[in-house]
Scaffold this motif. Structure first.
Motif, PDB file in Angstrom:
ATOM      1  N   THR A 123       3.026  80.140 101.913  1.00 28.20           N
ATOM      2  CA  THR A 123       1.974  79.147 101.793  1.00 28.20           C
ATOM      3  C   THR A 123       2.105  78.151 102.935  1.00 28.20           C
ATOM      4  O   THR A 123       3.198  77.898 103.428  1.00 28.20           O
ATOM      5  N   SER A 158      -2.597  77.722  95.687  1.00 25.64           N
ATOM      6  CA  SER A 158      -2.210  79.137  95.726  1.00 25.64           C
ATOM      7  C   SER A 158      -0.697  79.270  95.838  1.00 25.64           C
ATOM      8  O   SER A 158      -0.053  78.572  96.608  1.00 25.64           O
ATOM      9  N   ILE A 159      -0.125  80.177  95.053  1.00 33.02           N
ATOM     10  CA  ILE A 159       1.313  80.420  95.063  1.00 33.02           C
ATOM     11  C   ILE A 159       1.540  81.923  95.189  1.00 33.02           C
ATOM     12  O   ILE A 159       1.220  82.680  94.266  1.00 33.02           O
ATOM     13  N   TYR A 161       3.534  85.452  95.075  1.00 33.20           N
ATOM     14  CA  TYR A 161       4.680  85.980  94.339  1.00 33.20           C
ATOM     15  C   TYR A 161       5.164  87.320  94.866  1.00 33.20           C
ATOM     16  O   TYR A 161       6.339  87.627  94.786  1.00 33.20           O
ATOM     17  N   GLY A 174      -0.387  86.862  93.385  1.00 32.72           N
ATOM     18  CA  GLY A 174       0.076  85.496  93.224  1.00 32.72           C
ATOM     19  C   GLY A 174      -0.768  84.780  92.203  1.00 32.72           C
ATOM     20  O   GLY A 174      -1.490  85.398  91.425  1.00 32.72           O
ATOM     21  N   THR A 176      -3.372  81.211  91.507  1.00 33.55           N
ATOM     22  CA  THR A 176      -4.214  80.240  92.195  1.00 33.55           C
ATOM     23  C   THR A 176      -4.958  79.390  91.183  1.00 33.55           C
ATOM     24  O   THR A 176      -5.198  79.823  90.050  1.00 33.55           O
TER      25      THR A 176
END
Length: 193
Positions: A123, A158-159, A161, A174, A176
């Protein structure tokens, strides 16, 4: 069958583990990478000024570790860059590459590419001192030199994974925040790169 504990004088967290061809392990987290034999006995350990998040073995027994490195240079914020380090089978650092892409970065999800290079997601702050976070992807050659970079979206919160390769494409997953909502949603993206 067995239990092993590793300590390096500070908090140590196992964030990722990879199995070697000799059934040993490489474990990263808490600013260190540790290589063990198949019974978990430590063979070598290296530390960095930052946090490792992912590790992958290569065919020759070497490994590549992905992480974030503190390179603070601003008076008003902590500056973090992506970092990729390659170690030989004995734990010697072969090279280190840093990737400065924006104000605040966080890297995860290292994946090998068919041409011997690497690809990873993370990110990055879309704009300095904003809440808008982009998910980005960086692709490198076999020596860690950046060859391409792309943003997957610019949604707030947003993350990333995970990142996997399937049938010549990459699958990103991920979470969001959806526009106008405080709920987190699963985000799946299929892309070529």
């Amino acid at each position: 069958l067995w239990t092993k504990a590793c300590s390096h004088g500070s908090v140590y967290a196992g964030l990722d583990v990879e199995v070697a061809s000799d059934n040993g392990f490489a474990v990263v987290g808490g600013g260190a990478i540790t290589r063990t034999d198949s019974l978990g006995n430590v063979m070598w350990t290296n530390q960095m000024n930052g946090d490792f998040t992912d590790v992958k073995f290569l065919g020759d027994g070497s490994c590549v570790a992905l992480g974030d490195k503190d390179v603070s240079s601003y008076a008003d914020t902590n500056k973090i860059d992506f970092v990729l380090e390659k170690y030989d089978a004995g734990g010697a650092l072969l090279w280190e590459r840093t990737y400065n892409v924006s104000y605040l970065d966080g890297s995860v999800n290292l994946c090998l590419t068919p041409d011997g290079g690497f690809i990873f997601t993370g990110t990055a702050e879309f704009q300095h001192n904003s809440d808008m976070m982009n998910v980005l992807v960086i692709r490198t050659d076999a020596y860690g030199n950046k060859v391409a970079m792309k943003y997957l979206d610019n949604t707030q919160g947003s993350i990333p994974y995970g990142l996997i390769r399937q049938n010549g494409n990459y699958i990103y997953y991920g979470s969001t925040l959806m526009p106008g909502s405080m709920d987190m949603y699963l985000e799946l993206l299929r892309f070529t790169f």
